[in-house]
Scaffold this active site. Sequence first.
Site, PDB file in Angstrom:
ATOM      1  N   ASP A 284       4.525  -0.842  -7.163  1.00 50.97           N
ATOM      2  CA  ASP A 284       2.682  -1.271  -8.048  1.00 50.97           C
ATOM      3  C   ASP A 284       2.078  -0.212  -7.426  1.00 50.97           C
ATOM      4  O   ASP A 284       0.629  -0.353  -6.956  1.00 50.97           O
ATOM      5  CB  ASP A 284       2.663  -2.827  -7.680  1.00 50.97           C
ATOM      6  CG  ASP A 284       1.225  -3.128  -7.952  1.00 50.97           C
ATOM      7  OD1 ASP A 284       1.210  -2.391  -9.664  1.00 50.97           O
ATOM      8  OD2 ASP A 284       0.529  -3.344  -7.962  1.00 50.97           O
TER       9      ASP A 284
ATOM     10  N   GLU B   9      -2.321   7.237  -5.382  1.00 44.26           N
ATOM     11  CA  GLU B   9      -3.264   7.071  -6.398  1.00 44.26           C
ATOM     12  C   GLU B   9      -4.712   6.434  -6.995  1.00 44.26           C
ATOM     13  O   GLU B   9      -4.467   6.248  -7.960  1.00 44.26           O
ATOM     14  CB  GLU B   9      -2.644   5.131  -6.202  1.00 44.26           C
ATOM     15  CG  GLU B   9      -3.499   4.066  -5.630  1.00 44.26           C
ATOM     16  CD  GLU B   9      -2.669   2.849  -5.444  1.00 44.26           C
ATOM     17  OE1 GLU B   9      -1.837   2.435  -5.934  1.00 44.26           O
ATOM     18  OE2 GLU B   9      -3.909   1.612  -5.614  1.00 44.26           O
TER      19      GLU B   9
ATOM     20  N   ARG C 261       1.187  -0.911  -0.083  1.00 49.89           N
ATOM     21  CA  ARG C 261       0.267   0.280  -0.461  1.00 49.89           C
ATOM     22  C   ARG C 261       0.858   1.111  -0.046  1.00 49.89           C
ATOM     23  O   ARG C 261       1.891   1.312   0.826  1.00 49.89           O
ATOM     24  CB  ARG C 261      -0.822   0.417   1.501  1.00 49.89           C
ATOM     25  CG  ARG C 261      -2.373  -1.348   0.820  1.00 49.89           C
ATOM     26  CD  ARG C 261      -2.668  -0.590   0.181  1.00 49.89           C
ATOM     27  NE  ARG C 261      -4.239  -1.224  -0.046  1.00 49.89           N
ATOM     28  CZ  ARG C 261      -4.305  -2.351  -1.101  1.00 49.89           C
ATOM     29  NH1 ARG C 261      -3.435  -3.040  -1.036  1.00 49.89           N
ATOM     30  NH2 ARG C 261      -5.281  -3.528  -0.675  1.00 49.89           N
TER      31      ARG C 261
ATOM     32  N   HIS D 295      -0.974  -1.119  -9.794  1.00 50.13           N
ATOM     33  CA  HIS D 295      -1.227  -1.076  -8.878  1.00 50.13           C
ATOM     34  C   HIS D 295      -1.945  -2.823  -9.724  1.00 50.13           C
ATOM     35  O   HIS D 295      -3.432  -2.577  -9.816  1.00 50.13           O
ATOM     36  CB  HIS D 295      -3.101  -0.835  -8.377  1.00 50.13           C
ATOM     37  CG  HIS D 295      -3.509  -1.313  -7.061  1.00 50.13           C
ATOM     38  ND1 HIS D 295      -3.077  -0.615  -6.142  1.00 50.13           N
ATOM     39  CD2 HIS D 295      -3.389  -2.860  -6.261  1.00 50.13           C
ATOM     40  CE1 HIS D 295      -3.630  -1.620  -4.766  1.00 50.13           C
ATOM     41  NE2 HIS D 295      -3.836  -2.197  -5.667  1.00 50.13           N
TER      42      HIS D 295
HETATM   43  P1  NAI Z   1      -1.390 -11.214   5.009  1.00 55.69           P
HETATM   44  O1  NAI Z   1      -3.021 -10.237   6.072  1.00 55.69           O
HETATM   45  O2  NAI Z   1      -1.388 -12.775   4.388  1.00 55.69           O
HETATM   46  O3  NAI Z   1       0.068 -10.987   5.487  1.00 55.69           O
HETATM   47  C1  NAI Z   1       0.438  -9.424   6.406  1.00 55.69           C
HETATM   48  C2  NAI Z   1       1.113 -10.122   7.556  1.00 55.69           C
HETATM   49  O4  NAI Z   1       1.911  -8.611   7.735  1.00 55.69           O
HETATM   50  C3  NAI Z   1       0.706 -10.558   8.356  1.00 55.69           C
HETATM   51  O5  NAI Z   1       1.383 -11.713   8.970  1.00 55.69           O
HETATM   52  C4  NAI Z   1       0.642  -9.240   9.901  1.00 55.69           C
HETATM   53  O6  NAI Z   1       1.196 -10.348  10.933  1.00 55.69           O
HETATM   54  C5  NAI Z   1       2.086  -9.029   8.801  1.00 55.69           C
HETATM   55  N1  NAI Z   1       2.542  -7.351   9.865  1.00 55.69           N
HETATM   56  C6  NAI Z   1       1.505  -6.613  10.148  1.00 55.69           C
HETATM   57  N2  NAI Z   1       1.539  -5.894  10.624  1.00 55.69           N
HETATM   58  C7  NAI Z   1       3.339  -5.706  10.084  1.00 55.69           C
HETATM   59  C8  NAI Z   1       4.096  -4.844  10.786  1.00 55.69           C
HETATM   60  N3  NAI Z   1       3.513  -4.033  10.971  1.00 55.69           N
HETATM   61  N4  NAI Z   1       5.354  -5.641  10.604  1.00 55.69           N
HETATM   62  C9  NAI Z   1       5.225  -6.294  10.101  1.00 55.69           C
HETATM   63  N5  NAI Z   1       4.642  -7.437   9.202  1.00 55.69           N
HETATM   64  C10 NAI Z   1       3.246  -7.333   9.737  1.00 55.69           C
HETATM   65  O7  NAI Z   1      -2.261 -10.267   3.679  1.00 55.69           O
HETATM   66  P2  NAI Z   1      -1.554 -10.453   2.193  1.00 55.69           P
HETATM   67  O8  NAI Z   1      -2.937 -11.311   1.964  1.00 55.69           O
HETATM   68  O9  NAI Z   1       0.108 -11.609   2.380  1.00 55.69           O
HETATM   69  O10 NAI Z   1      -1.131  -8.850   1.453  1.00 55.69           O
HETATM   70  C11 NAI Z   1      -0.615  -8.300   1.870  1.00 55.69           C
HETATM   71  C12 NAI Z   1      -0.812  -6.795   1.284  1.00 55.69           C
HETATM   72  O11 NAI Z   1      -0.469  -6.802   0.220  1.00 55.69           O
HETATM   73  C13 NAI Z   1      -2.102  -6.092   1.765  1.00 55.69           C
HETATM   74  O12 NAI Z   1      -2.067  -6.280   2.977  1.00 55.69           O
HETATM   75  C14 NAI Z   1      -2.141  -5.010   0.855  1.00 55.69           C
HETATM   76  O13 NAI Z   1      -1.943  -4.119   1.010  1.00 55.69           O
HETATM   77  C15 NAI Z   1      -1.065  -5.951  -0.440  1.00 55.69           C
HETATM   78  N6  NAI Z   1      -1.934  -6.428  -1.841  1.00 55.69           N
HETATM   79  C16 NAI Z   1      -1.262  -5.389  -2.943  1.00 55.69           C
HETATM   80  C17 NAI Z   1      -2.027  -6.248  -3.875  1.00 55.69           C
HETATM   81  C18 NAI Z   1      -1.642  -5.957  -5.069  1.00 55.69           C
HETATM   82  O14 NAI Z   1      -2.067  -5.604  -6.605  1.00 55.69           O
HETATM   83  N7  NAI Z   1      -0.674  -4.621  -5.175  1.00 55.69           N
HETATM   84  C19 NAI Z   1      -2.843  -7.346  -3.750  1.00 55.69           C
HETATM   85  C20 NAI Z   1      -3.421  -7.812  -2.537  1.00 55.69           C
HETATM   86  C21 NAI Z   1      -2.902  -7.611  -1.753  1.00 55.69           C
END
Ligand code: NAI
Length: 336
Positions: A258, A263, A234, A295
Site C-alpha cells: 500500500d 510514492e 512505509r 496508500h
Molecule cells: P504505533 O506507534 O502504534 O506502533 C508501531 C509499533 O512498532 C510500536 O509498538 C513500536 O514499538 C514498534 N516498532 C518500532 N520500531 C520497530 C522495529 N524496528 N521492529 C519492530 N517493531 C518496531 O504505530 P501504528 O499506528 O501501529 O502505525 C504503524 C505504521 O503504519 C506507522 O508508522 C505508519 O508508517 C503506518 N501507517 C500507514 C497507513 C496507511 O494508510 N498505509 C496509515 C497509518 C499508519
Amino acid sequence: MNIAVFSTKGYDRRFLETANQSHGHAIDYFEPRLTAQTMPLAEGYDVVCAFVNDHLNADVLHHLAENGTKMIALRSAGFNNVDLAVADELGLTVARVPAYSPYAVAEHTIGLIMTLNRRINRAYNRVREGNFALDGLMGFVLRGKTAGLVGTGQIGAATAEILLGMGCEVIATDPYPNDELISKGLRYVELDELFAESDIISLHCPLTQESRYMINERAINEMKPGVMLINTSRGALLDTAAVIEGLKNEKIGFLGLDVYEEEENLFFQDLSDQVIRDDVFARLLTFPNVVITGHQAFFTEEALTTIANTTLENISAYEQGGPVPNTVTSERVVSG
Ligand code: NAI
C-alpha cells in the site's frame, strides 16, 4: 488560528470543514504538496497542516519558521517526513494524529492478504472476460499458517487480532511486547526467527534510520520460499530492488503493497493518461503475484473523521496555550 493545509483533496476539505464547525479556525486549502517550490504559499500562516508526502526538511522548516509559522499539524500518524531535530531547534511545535483508525489499516492489510492468496484481482478480470478457468487461481487455507508481524502497536495489534481469529499462528517482533496479545496466543520472537518461520510477513513498524530497508537481500534469503510479504507501513522499509530480485527468483511468492518508497511522485493523483517514468514501480506492476494499492489503507469515513477532529483539536490546544496532545519531538513522542 490561520492554517495553510497542503496536499488538499476534496475529501480532506470536506472533513476538515465539518470538524472546523466546532473550532472556528481560518483555513486555506492548497492542492500542491509542500516542497521547497511551494513553501512560499505558507508565508504568514500560524499553522501548516501537512500529509505524508509533504516535505518538512531543514530548508522548508527554516523558511516556515522565518515567515511566521509556529506549528506543524500532521494529518498522519507517521512523522518520518519531518526533520524533528530542526523543528525542535526552531521552536516549532509538531503534532500528529497517532491513531486515526488502526482497524482501517489492519482490515486493508487482510484485504491484500486475501486478494493475493485467492488471486481475486486476476479472477475479477477473468470473469469479466467470460473466462471461468481456474488454472493459476489456486490459493491456500490461512488457518494454521504462520503470520509474522513486525510491530504490534495500534495497527499491528489490530491485524494480529484478525489473524488470530482466522486461526493463524501469529508471531511478532516489537521492542515493547503487548501482554494482552500474548494472552490471546501471539508469540514474540526475534526478527530472524520471524523471517524464517513465517508464511506471511506483514510490516507495521514506523520508518526510522534503524528500520529503513529492513527487508533487504539478506532478510529475504532468511525467509521461507514462496513467502507472502505485505507492507502497509512505509515504502522504505523495503529495499525494492532486492524485493524485485526476490520475486524474479520466486523466493517471494506474493507481494502486497500500500506504500512505495518513491510514492510521492505517483500516489494520490490520477496519472492514468501519462507514462509512468519510474521503471522500478513499472517492473513491480508486471508481476502477476503483486498487488499494489496507492496508500489507501487508512481511507475510510471513520479515519478521515478522526484525522480532521484530532488535527483541529491539536491546533486548538496550541492556540489555548495548554499542553498540546500528540506532539512529537526528536526526544519523545506523546500519545493522546
Ligand atoms: P504505533 O506507534 O502504534 O506502533 C508501531 C509499533 O512498532 C510500536 O509498538 C513500536 O514499538 C514498534 N516498532 C518500532 N520500531 C520497530 C522495529 N524496528 N521492529 C519492530 N517493531 C518496531 O504505530 P501504528 O499506528 O501501529 O502505525 C504503524 C505504521 O503504519 C506507522 O508508522 C505508519 O508508517 C503506518 N501507517 C500507514 C497507513 C496507511 O494508510 N498505509 C496509515 C497509518 C499508519
